[in-house]
Design an enzyme around this catalytic site. Structure first.
Site, PDB file in Angstrom:
ATOM      1  N   GLY A  13       0.775  -1.235   0.000  1.00  0.00           N
ATOM      2  CA  GLY A  13       0.000   0.000   0.000  1.00  0.00           C
ATOM      3  C   GLY A  13       0.804   1.281   0.000  1.00  0.00           C
ATOM      4  O   GLY A  13       0.337   2.306   0.511  1.00  0.00           O
ATOM      5  N   ASN A  15       1.617   3.107  -2.688  1.00  0.00           N
ATOM      6  CA  ASN A  15       0.900   4.050  -3.568  1.00  0.00           C
ATOM      7  C   ASN A  15      -0.361   4.572  -2.885  1.00  0.00           C
ATOM      8  O   ASN A  15      -0.682   5.760  -2.966  1.00  0.00           O
ATOM      9  CB  ASN A  15       0.545   3.362  -4.895  1.00  0.00           C
ATOM     10  CG  ASN A  15       1.706   3.357  -5.864  1.00  0.00           C
ATOM     11  OD1 ASN A  15       2.089   4.406  -6.385  1.00  0.00           O
ATOM     12  ND2 ASN A  15       2.286   2.191  -6.096  1.00  0.00           N
ATOM     13  N   ARG A  92      -5.838  -8.694  -8.256  1.00  0.00           N
ATOM     14  CA  ARG A  92      -6.905  -9.529  -8.812  1.00  0.00           C
ATOM     15  C   ARG A  92      -7.271  -8.955 -10.179  1.00  0.00           C
ATOM     16  O   ARG A  92      -7.338  -7.734 -10.336  1.00  0.00           O
ATOM     17  CB  ARG A  92      -8.180  -9.462  -7.946  1.00  0.00           C
ATOM     18  CG  ARG A  92      -8.013  -9.913  -6.529  1.00  0.00           C
ATOM     19  CD  ARG A  92      -7.991 -11.385  -6.351  1.00  0.00           C
ATOM     20  NE  ARG A  92      -9.097 -12.088  -6.981  1.00  0.00           N
ATOM     21  CZ  ARG A  92      -9.096 -13.407  -7.188  1.00  0.00           C
ATOM     22  NH1 ARG A  92      -8.078 -14.136  -6.810  1.00  0.00           N
ATOM     23  NH2 ARG A  92     -10.129 -13.998  -7.769  1.00  0.00           N
ATOM     24  N   LEU A  94      -9.994  -8.020 -12.634  1.00  0.00           N
ATOM     25  CA  LEU A  94     -11.435  -7.766 -12.501  1.00  0.00           C
ATOM     26  C   LEU A  94     -12.177  -8.255 -13.743  1.00  0.00           C
ATOM     27  O   LEU A  94     -11.696  -8.109 -14.871  1.00  0.00           O
ATOM     28  CB  LEU A  94     -11.678  -6.275 -12.282  1.00  0.00           C
ATOM     29  CG  LEU A  94     -11.175  -5.745 -10.924  1.00  0.00           C
ATOM     30  CD1 LEU A  94     -11.075  -4.216 -10.940  1.00  0.00           C
ATOM     31  CD2 LEU A  94     -12.056  -6.230  -9.778  1.00  0.00           C
ATOM     32  N   ASN A 108      -5.588   2.098 -12.978  1.00  0.00           N
ATOM     33  CA  ASN A 108      -4.607   1.181 -12.379  1.00  0.00           C
ATOM     34  C   ASN A 108      -3.202   1.731 -12.592  1.00  0.00           C
ATOM     35  O   ASN A 108      -2.935   2.361 -13.603  1.00  0.00           O
ATOM     36  CB  ASN A 108      -4.714  -0.191 -13.063  1.00  0.00           C
ATOM     37  CG  ASN A 108      -3.708  -1.188 -12.521  1.00  0.00           C
ATOM     38  OD1 ASN A 108      -3.529  -1.303 -11.299  1.00  0.00           O
ATOM     39  ND2 ASN A 108      -3.028  -1.898 -13.398  1.00  0.00           N
ATOM     40  N   HIS A 110       0.711   0.503 -13.083  1.00  0.00           N
ATOM     41  CA  HIS A 110       1.445  -0.706 -13.465  1.00  0.00           C
ATOM     42  C   HIS A 110       2.931  -0.370 -13.592  1.00  0.00           C
ATOM     43  O   HIS A 110       3.282   0.663 -14.182  1.00  0.00           O
ATOM     44  CB  HIS A 110       0.895  -1.233 -14.797  1.00  0.00           C
ATOM     45  CG  HIS A 110       1.538  -2.510 -15.223  1.00  0.00           C
ATOM     46  ND1 HIS A 110       1.208  -3.726 -14.658  1.00  0.00           N
ATOM     47  CD2 HIS A 110       2.523  -2.756 -16.118  1.00  0.00           C
ATOM     48  CE1 HIS A 110       1.957  -4.672 -15.214  1.00  0.00           C
ATOM     49  NE2 HIS A 110       2.765  -4.109 -16.094  1.00  0.00           N
ATOM     50  N   GLU A 143     -11.323  -4.704 -20.239  1.00  0.00           N
ATOM     51  CA  GLU A 143     -11.421  -6.164 -20.077  1.00  0.00           C
ATOM     52  C   GLU A 143     -10.133  -6.917 -20.359  1.00  0.00           C
ATOM     53  O   GLU A 143      -9.986  -8.066 -19.961  1.00  0.00           O
ATOM     54  CB  GLU A 143     -12.532  -6.702 -20.973  1.00  0.00           C
ATOM     55  CG  GLU A 143     -13.905  -6.458 -20.403  1.00  0.00           C
ATOM     56  CD  GLU A 143     -14.969  -6.929 -21.353  1.00  0.00           C
ATOM     57  OE1 GLU A 143     -14.819  -7.997 -21.955  1.00  0.00           O
ATOM     58  OE2 GLU A 143     -15.960  -6.187 -21.505  1.00  0.00           O
TER      59      GLU A 143
HETATM   60  C1  GAR Z   1       3.337  -1.330  -7.476  1.00  0.00           C
HETATM   61  O1  GAR Z   1       4.618  -1.391  -8.035  1.00  0.00           O
HETATM   62  C2  GAR Z   1       2.296  -1.418  -8.564  1.00  0.00           C
HETATM   63  O2  GAR Z   1       2.668  -0.780  -9.748  1.00  0.00           O
HETATM   64  C3  GAR Z   1       2.213  -2.902  -8.760  1.00  0.00           C
HETATM   65  O3  GAR Z   1       2.265  -3.444  -7.461  1.00  0.00           O
HETATM   66  C4  GAR Z   1       3.053  -2.580  -6.637  1.00  0.00           C
HETATM   67  C5  GAR Z   1       2.260  -2.265  -5.399  1.00  0.00           C
HETATM   68  O4  GAR Z   1       3.051  -1.544  -4.499  1.00  0.00           O
HETATM   69  N1  GAR Z   1       1.022  -3.271  -9.430  1.00  0.00           N
HETATM   70  C6  GAR Z   1       0.952  -4.258 -10.305  1.00  0.00           C
HETATM   71  O5  GAR Z   1       1.904  -4.964 -10.600  1.00  0.00           O
HETATM   72  C7  GAR Z   1      -0.409  -4.477 -10.916  1.00  0.00           C
HETATM   73  N2  GAR Z   1      -0.307  -5.240 -12.091  1.00  0.00           N
HETATM   74  P1  GAR Z   1       2.385  -0.782  -3.275  1.00  0.00           P
HETATM   75  O6  GAR Z   1       1.421  -1.774  -2.629  1.00  0.00           O
HETATM   76  O7  GAR Z   1       3.529  -0.449  -2.392  1.00  0.00           O
HETATM   77  O8  GAR Z   1       1.649   0.418  -3.811  1.00  0.00           O
END
Ligand code: GAR
Length: 191
Positions: A13, A15, A92, A94, A108, A110, A143
């Site tokens: 968490g 971000n 997850r 969606l 989102n 990424h 999707e």
């Molecule tokens: C982040 O690097 C985010 O971009 C990635 O998970 C991490 C979460 O970090 N998300 C993905 O890979 C989604 N496909 P955080 O929980 O410290 O924010």
């Protein structure tokens, strides 16, 4: 426009925390109404609570199928009058029903320069393929996995000494700024 934001997480968490801090210090006009985790053991939930944010665990493992899980999630978000869902390390995928209900209201983050390196293990694959640049992307969720319209991106240079871990750290620092910038941009666009 100020959104009613729900942040969906599965893990650390960081971000999420940056978005909450941006809300608390007035960097964004929108309100973080709630943080939802599908993982009951995430540390992110405790961090959100420490800022006085309403949290909810909706554990996908307690449902017979994805449709039931997403129905419960959707009903909760409607009750909270959410109009922007920020996925922040929500691991997850969606489904169609959920995405159709919340069309262009889900974004989102990424950790790659999409369309490169969709899916998991992005940093490992970037290092293995010897790319000179990587980065992060905020996009609308549709999707197809990690394929929705790109809203904004930021770039990092990958040096020869970078490991999966050092690249992850560098990109995460960029993610923290990018997510706030995108929310500000959406607030302006919807004025
Ligand atoms: C982040 O690097 C985010 O971009 C990635 O998970 C991490 C979460 O970090 N998300 C993905 O890979 C989604 N496909 P955080 O929980 O410290 O924010």
């Amino acid at each position: 426009m100020a959104f009613n934001i729900a942040i969906l997480i599965s893990g650390n968490g960081s971000n999420m925390l940056k978005i909450i801090q941006a809300y608390k210090n007035g960097q964004i006009k929108s309100k973080v109404v709630t943080v939802v985790s599908n993982n009951p053991n995430t540390i992110g939930i405790k961090k959100a609570q420490s800022y006085g944010i309403i949290t909810k665990v909706i554990n996908h493992r307690e449902f017979n199928n994805t449709i039931q899980f997403e129905k419960t999630l959707s009903e909760y978000l409607f009750k909270k009058s959410i109009n922007l869902i920020c996925l922040a390390g929500f691991m997850r995928v969606l489904g169609k029903n959920f995405i159709t209900k919340w069309d262009r209201k889900i974004i989102n983050i990424h950790p790659s320069l999409l369309p490169s390196f969709k899916g998991l293990n992005t940093h490992k694959r970037a290092i293995e393929q010897g790319v000179k640049y990587s980065g992060c992307t905020v996009h609308y969720v549709n999707e197809s996995l990690d394929s929705g319209e790109i809203i904004d991106q930021d770039i990092v240079r990958v040096s020869e000494s970078d490991s999966e871990i050092s690249l992850k750290k560098k990109i995460l620092m960029k993610e923290h700024k990018l997510y706030i910038k995108v929310i500000q941009k959406l607030e302006k666009n919807c004025d």
